[in-house]
Design a protein around this motif. Structure first.
Motif, PDB file in Angstrom:
ATOM      1  N   PHE A  16       0.780  -1.295  -0.043  1.00  0.00           N
ATOM      2  CA  PHE A  16      -0.189   0.098   0.072  1.00  0.00           C
ATOM      3  C   PHE A  16       1.028   1.350   0.072  1.00  0.00           C
ATOM      4  N   TYR A  17       2.007   1.297   0.868  1.00  0.00           N
ATOM      5  CA  TYR A  17       2.871   2.344   0.867  1.00  0.00           C
ATOM      6  C   TYR A  17       3.544   2.578  -0.472  1.00  0.00           C
ATOM      7  N   LEU A  18       4.104   1.512  -0.859  1.00  0.00           N
ATOM      8  CA  LEU A  18       4.793   1.658  -2.232  1.00  0.00           C
ATOM      9  C   LEU A  18       4.133   2.306  -3.489  1.00  0.00           C
ATOM     10  N   LYS A  19       2.786   1.959  -3.271  1.00  0.00           N
ATOM     11  CA  LYS A  19       2.037   2.527  -4.283  1.00  0.00           C
ATOM     12  C   LYS A  19       1.987   4.210  -4.172  1.00  0.00           C
ATOM     13  N   TYR A  20       1.813   4.720  -3.113  1.00  0.00           N
ATOM     14  CA  TYR A  20       1.829   6.126  -2.933  1.00  0.00           C
ATOM     15  C   TYR A  20       3.161   6.731  -3.099  1.00  0.00           C
ATOM     16  N   LEU A  21       4.198   6.062  -2.634  1.00  0.00           N
ATOM     17  CA  LEU A  21       5.574   6.407  -2.920  1.00  0.00           C
ATOM     18  C   LEU A  21       5.990   6.457  -4.385  1.00  0.00           C
ATOM     19  N   ASN A  22       5.471   5.336  -5.175  1.00  0.00           N
ATOM     20  CA  ASN A  22       5.532   5.521  -6.484  1.00  0.00           C
ATOM     21  C   ASN A  22       5.012   6.861  -7.172  1.00  0.00           C
ATOM     22  N   MET A  23       3.778   7.143  -6.501  1.00  0.00           N
ATOM     23  CA  MET A  23       2.893   8.332  -7.353  1.00  0.00           C
ATOM     24  C   MET A  23       3.752   9.459  -7.246  1.00  0.00           C
ATOM     25  N   TYR A  24       3.929   9.860  -5.573  1.00  0.00           N
ATOM     26  CA  TYR A  24       4.370  11.124  -5.378  1.00  0.00           C
ATOM     27  C   TYR A  24       5.834  11.274  -5.764  1.00  0.00           C
ATOM     28  N   ALA A  25       6.704  10.118  -5.761  1.00  0.00           N
ATOM     29  CA  ALA A  25       7.940  10.314  -6.204  1.00  0.00           C
ATOM     30  C   ALA A  25       8.052  10.437  -7.769  1.00  0.00           C
ATOM     31  N   SER A  26       7.288   9.729  -8.411  1.00  0.00           N
ATOM     32  CA  SER A  26       6.987  10.121  -9.954  1.00  0.00           C
ATOM     33  C   SER A  26       6.870  11.360 -10.215  1.00  0.00           C
ATOM     34  N   ILE A  27       5.508  12.031  -9.562  1.00  0.00           N
ATOM     35  CA  ILE A  27       5.442  13.286  -9.759  1.00  0.00           C
ATOM     36  C   ILE A  27       6.555  14.403  -9.733  1.00  0.00           C
ATOM     37  N   ILE A  28       7.231  13.892  -8.517  1.00  0.00           N
ATOM     38  CA  ILE A  28       8.463  14.979  -8.223  1.00  0.00           C
ATOM     39  C   ILE A  28       9.458  14.811  -9.341  1.00  0.00           C
TER      40      ILE A  28
ATOM     41  N   CYS B 162       4.781  10.051   2.640  1.00  0.00           N
ATOM     42  CA  CYS B 162       3.508   9.088   2.316  1.00  0.00           C
ATOM     43  C   CYS B 162       3.472   8.159   3.457  1.00  0.00           C
ATOM     44  N   LEU B 163       4.070   8.166   4.447  1.00  0.00           N
ATOM     45  CA  LEU B 163       3.936   7.427   5.774  1.00  0.00           C
ATOM     46  C   LEU B 163       2.420   7.427   6.619  1.00  0.00           C
ATOM     47  N   PRO B 164       1.746   8.601   6.612  1.00  0.00           N
ATOM     48  CA  PRO B 164       0.471   8.731   6.822  1.00  0.00           C
ATOM     49  C   PRO B 164      -0.522   7.740   6.216  1.00  0.00           C
ATOM     50  N   PHE B 165      -0.178   7.468   4.842  1.00  0.00           N
ATOM     51  CA  PHE B 165      -1.150   6.654   4.094  1.00  0.00           C
ATOM     52  C   PHE B 165      -1.455   5.400   4.708  1.00  0.00           C
ATOM     53  N   PRO B 166      -0.378   4.309   4.938  1.00  0.00           N
ATOM     54  CA  PRO B 166      -0.476   3.323   5.594  1.00  0.00           C
ATOM     55  C   PRO B 166      -0.650   3.383   7.294  1.00  0.00           C
ATOM     56  N   ILE B 167      -0.243   4.362   7.857  1.00  0.00           N
ATOM     57  CA  ILE B 167      -0.355   4.523   9.249  1.00  0.00           C
ATOM     58  C   ILE B 167      -1.970   4.720   9.784  1.00  0.00           C
ATOM     59  N   TYR B 168      -2.744   5.473   8.922  1.00  0.00           N
ATOM     60  CA  TYR B 168      -4.036   5.444   9.103  1.00  0.00           C
ATOM     61  C   TYR B 168      -4.866   4.486   8.398  1.00  0.00           C
ATOM     62  N   ARG B 169      -4.262   3.287   8.157  1.00  0.00           N
ATOM     63  CA  ARG B 169      -5.204   2.347   7.831  1.00  0.00           C
ATOM     64  C   ARG B 169      -5.664   1.536   8.985  1.00  0.00           C
ATOM     65  N   SER B 170      -6.772   0.733   8.789  1.00  0.00           N
ATOM     66  CA  SER B 170      -7.332   0.019   9.964  1.00  0.00           C
ATOM     67  C   SER B 170      -6.006  -1.067  10.277  1.00  0.00           C
TER      68      SER B 170
ATOM     69  N   ASN C 154      -2.416  -9.328  11.927  1.00  0.00           N
ATOM     70  CA  ASN C 154      -1.988 -10.361  10.967  1.00  0.00           C
ATOM     71  C   ASN C 154      -3.249 -11.421  10.569  1.00  0.00           C
ATOM     72  N   ASN C 155      -4.229 -11.529  11.356  1.00  0.00           N
ATOM     73  CA  ASN C 155      -5.132 -12.616  11.160  1.00  0.00           C
ATOM     74  C   ASN C 155      -6.391 -11.884  10.158  1.00  0.00           C
ATOM     75  N   SER C 156      -6.184 -10.713   9.864  1.00  0.00           N
ATOM     76  CA  SER C 156      -7.125 -10.064   8.638  1.00  0.00           C
ATOM     77  C   SER C 156      -6.757 -10.645   7.427  1.00  0.00           C
ATOM     78  N   THR C 157      -8.067 -10.869   6.607  1.00  0.00           N
ATOM     79  CA  THR C 157      -7.850 -11.284   5.321  1.00  0.00           C
ATOM     80  C   THR C 157      -8.231 -10.151   4.413  1.00  0.00           C
ATOM     81  N   SER C 158      -8.464  -9.151   4.886  1.00  0.00           N
ATOM     82  CA  SER C 158      -8.615  -7.962   4.080  1.00  0.00           C
ATOM     83  C   SER C 158      -7.320  -6.850   3.855  1.00  0.00           C
ATOM     84  N   CYS C 159      -7.419  -6.475   2.568  1.00  0.00           N
ATOM     85  CA  CYS C 159      -6.115  -5.616   2.286  1.00  0.00           C
ATOM     86  C   CYS C 159      -6.467  -4.598   1.220  1.00  0.00           C
ATOM     87  N   PHE C 160      -5.748  -3.340   1.067  1.00  0.00           N
ATOM     88  CA  PHE C 160      -5.715  -2.656  -0.108  1.00  0.00           C
ATOM     89  C   PHE C 160      -6.937  -1.803   0.047  1.00  0.00           C
ATOM     90  N   ALA C 161      -7.984  -1.836  -1.133  1.00  0.00           N
ATOM     91  CA  ALA C 161      -9.241  -1.083  -1.081  1.00  0.00           C
ATOM     92  C   ALA C 161     -10.271  -1.452   0.078  1.00  0.00           C
TER      93      ALA C 161
END
Length: 320
Positions: A93-105, A147-155, A159-166
């Protein structure tokens, strides 16, 4: 940005899983091959201080990091289950936003450097490669931290969760914090780069029109203009739709927009904009090839060398 806590009338459409699975599958192999080849070729020009090569290498690295995380995303959106560690989910999840904003810059830096060096050739001669390296390190530190707030503010999920991303929910944050994040992301991650890229495109175009120098300089300026305009096209195609829907998406996730029809429209457009943002991994290598004559020449040279090597191997084998 994360999925929000939506009302019953505005649950995200099921189509987003299919959309993400198709998009990521379609860009994985081309993105992996194109960025790997780009890094392989660009390293040959690492000593060229006036060609934005260092920024292009960093841009390709950011794209490759995101591409390498796509198989896990594809697995999740096909199987609707996350059997891996929660940390791996947040890392992807973090790498996606890191890629987006690094690409923009880095797209912005490439545009600025080409514009400035085209207008002032003497600055290009005095420019040191270590300046680009230093700038790149600062970009990674700033963007990586931002970009750290993006993963930090996720639920947290665990490790027992089967949900991810969207399908991850949000941690509860107050309106002031959310507004600050939104303003920061929109202002420094989109509006400022958009203004700079637009200005450098217009400036480089104006320089070419006013150019009265010899034909060689005109050719250099045309190449610079082509690169700057290509950066602008990638920026507007990939990142503008996301940042437009991003604002309204936050309004929906915080229940500031309560109209069901508006919520459904926004939650339908948001996955499409995210998919467009991911396509930059494939568009950036195309930019390297079609805007840098040196890149084309090196690709041709290496291709010919490989062909000659194979022919020589076959000739050696047939002589025994």
């Amino acid at each position: 940005m994360p999925s929000g806590n939506f009302s019953n009338c505005s649950r995200p459409s099921d189509f987003q899983h299919t959309l993400y699975a198709i998009t990521y599958t379609a860009i994985f192999i081309p993105g992996l091959l194109a960025n790997s080849v780009a890094l392989w070729v660009l390293r040959s020009f690492i000593t060229k201080k006036n060609k934005a090569i260092i920024f292009m290498i960093n841009l390709a690295t950011a794209d490759l990091a995101h591409v390498l995380s796509l198989p896990l995303r594809i697995y999740y959106y096909i199987n609707h289950s996350w059997p891996f560690k929660h940390f791996a989910c947040l890392l992807c999840f973090y790498l996606k936003y890191l890629n987006m904003y690094a690409s923009i810059i880095f797209l912005t830096l490439i545009s600025v450097q080409r514009c400035v060096f085209t207008a002032n050739p003497f600055k290009a001669k005095d420019w040191k490669r270590r300046y680009d390296v230093g700038i790149s390190i600062c970009v990674w530190l700033v963007v990586g931290t931002a970009c750290l707030p993006f993963p930090i503010y996720r639920s947290s999920g665990g490790n027992n969760s089967t949900s991810c991303f969207a399908d991850l929910g949000n941690n509860q944050i107050n309106m002031i914090t959310m507004s600050s994040m939104l303003i920061f992301a929109e202002l420094f991650g989109f509006l400022v780069p958009m203004t700079v890229i637009t200005y450098t495109s217009l400036k480089t175009s104006a320089q070419l029109k006013m150019d009265s120098l010899q034909c060689v300089n005109k050719r250099e300026k045309k190449k610079a203009l082509r690169l700057v305009i290509t950066c602008a096209c990638v920026f507007f195609i990939c990142f503008t739709p996301y940042h437009i829907t991003f604002f309204f998406y936050i309004m929906v996730s915080s229940n500031a927009i309560r109209n069901c029809t508006a919520q459904k429209i926004i939650l339908t457009l948001h996955p499409i904009s995210i998919s467009l943002a991911s396509i930059n991994c494939c568009l950036n290598p195309i930019m390297y090839y079609f805007t840098a004559s040196e890149f084309q020449s090196e690709m041709a040279r290496r291709g010919n060398s490989m062909i000659r090597g194979r022919l020589m191997s076959k000739e050696s084998a047939s002589s025994f």
